[in-house]
Scaffold this motif. Structure first.
Motif, PDB file in Angstrom:
ATOM      1  N   ASP A 221       3.384  -8.734 -44.634  1.00 63.47           N
ATOM      2  CA  ASP A 221       3.661  -9.958 -43.348  1.00 63.47           C
ATOM      3  C   ASP A 221       3.564 -10.943 -44.009  1.00 63.47           C
TER       4      ASP A 221
ATOM      5  N   TYR B 299      14.506  -4.983 -30.524  1.00 65.73           N
ATOM      6  CA  TYR B 299      13.768  -4.594 -32.164  1.00 65.73           C
ATOM      7  C   TYR B 299      14.674  -3.736 -33.069  1.00 65.73           C
TER       8      TYR B 299
ATOM      9  N   SER C 114       4.313  -2.923 -31.060  1.00 66.14           N
ATOM     10  CA  SER C 114       4.774  -3.506 -32.349  1.00 66.14           C
ATOM     11  C   SER C 114       4.517  -2.350 -33.549  1.00 66.14           C
TER      12      SER C 114
ATOM     13  N   MET D 191       8.570 -12.341 -29.770  1.00 67.26           N
ATOM     14  CA  MET D 191       7.646 -12.388 -30.099  1.00 67.26           C
ATOM     15  C   MET D 191       6.159 -12.328 -28.240  1.00 67.26           C
ATOM     16  N   ALA D 192       6.549 -13.079 -27.498  1.00 64.35           N
ATOM     17  CA  ALA D 192       6.684 -13.819 -25.908  1.00 64.35           C
ATOM     18  C   ALA D 192       5.988 -12.240 -25.806  1.00 64.35           C
ATOM     19  N   GLU D 193       6.925 -11.520 -25.601  1.00 67.76           N
ATOM     20  CA  GLU D 193       7.092 -10.237 -24.775  1.00 67.76           C
ATOM     21  C   GLU D 193       5.828  -8.660 -25.673  1.00 67.76           C
ATOM     22  N   LEU D 194       5.849  -8.722 -26.801  1.00 65.73           N
ATOM     23  CA  LEU D 194       5.225  -8.170 -27.702  1.00 65.73           C
ATOM     24  C   LEU D 194       3.919  -7.574 -27.043  1.00 65.73           C
ATOM     25  N   PRO D 195       3.069  -8.830 -27.129  1.00 67.88           N
ATOM     26  CA  PRO D 195       1.357  -8.660 -26.871  1.00 67.88           C
ATOM     27  C   PRO D 195       1.330  -8.206 -25.435  1.00 67.88           C
ATOM     28  N   ALA D 196       1.841  -7.922 -25.024  1.00 67.21           N
ATOM     29  CA  ALA D 196       1.991  -7.304 -23.598  1.00 67.21           C
ATOM     30  C   ALA D 196       2.027  -6.264 -23.233  1.00 67.21           C
ATOM     31  N   GLU D 197       2.814  -5.212 -24.319  1.00 67.61           N
ATOM     32  CA  GLU D 197       3.033  -4.306 -24.620  1.00 67.61           C
ATOM     33  C   GLU D 197       1.797  -3.502 -25.855  1.00 67.61           C
ATOM     34  N   PRO D 198       0.708  -3.588 -25.273  1.00 68.71           N
ATOM     35  CA  PRO D 198      -0.186  -3.148 -26.738  1.00 68.71           C
ATOM     36  C   PRO D 198       0.380  -1.123 -27.532  1.00 68.71           C
TER      37      PRO D 198
END
Length: 208
Positions: free
Chosen positions: A174, A79, A135, A125-132
């Motif tokens: 955004d 990132y 981001s 984008m695939a992995e960030l949702p798994a780390e609330p």
């Protein structure tokens, strides 16, 4: 205006406090630069999925623990490597609102067209949702001052009657970033005509 003035004052106080706080051995910025440069190179060469911190360390001439101290996870390393914080002088926030929006669109096209960013985006984008919360924390750390400067520009434009009041800088960025990313994904030709049309749409939305 008051909340934004308070925010800017708070950021200045935090910066001053950090400068006064006793520090240990200063971090070698040459290692930081080498690690971030190696990350970009490896993203171009082998992609996000195959990139690992030990590979980055070897390319940068560092040891893995030194990289982990700076970037605890691959997500954080990638990132920061592909989304560097732009200096204030580089933000296109001069002139009228249309010129600023046009400049932000062109900067976003340049950023998201970079091979390293293009390669990294799908993995992030695939992995960030798994780390609330990760981001938001990364974005706040890397681009917090950018948001503050853009918010100040928008508030001043609103006070002068050149833009609608209470426009949130985060939502505006955004909108710009999302528009550019989708256009690239759909293989649009992001030429000057596209930039002018996108600028008009956004500026019309900002109109008082």
């Amino acid at each position: 205006m008051a909340p934004n003035v308070g925010l800017r004052y708070g950021l200045n106080v935090m910066e001053s406090t950090k400068k006064l706080r006793p520090q240990g051995r200063p971090r070698d910025s040459r290692i930081d630069d080498a690690v971030l440069r190696a990350t970009v190179e490896l993203l171009d060469e082998i992609g996000y999925a195959r990139l690992t911190i030990p590979l980055v360390a070897a390319r940068a001439g560092a040891n893995p623990p030194a990289v982990y101290r700076r970037f605890p996870t691959k997500l954080e390393l990638v990132y920061e490597a592909v989304f560097p914080t732009p200096p204030g002088a580089e933000l296109p926030l001069t002139g009228d609102v249309a010129s600023a929006i046009r400049g932000l669109l062109q900067s976003s096209i340049e950023l998201f067209s970079s091979p390293a960013v293009h390669t990294a985006m799908s993995g992030l984008m695939a992995e960030l949702p798994a780390e609330p919360g990760l981001s938001a924390r990364l974005l706040g750390r890397l681009q917090g001052s950018t948001y503050v400067r853009l918010q100040q520009f928008l508030d001043e434009a609103a006070a002068a009657g050149r833009a609608a009041p209470r426009v949130d800088a985060r939502i505006l960025l955004d909108t710009i970033g999302g528009t550019v990313m989708m256009a690239l994904a759909n293989e649009r030709q992001l030429d000057q005509r596209w930039v002018e049309q996108a600028t008009s749409l956004i500026v019309d939305g900002l109109a008082r």
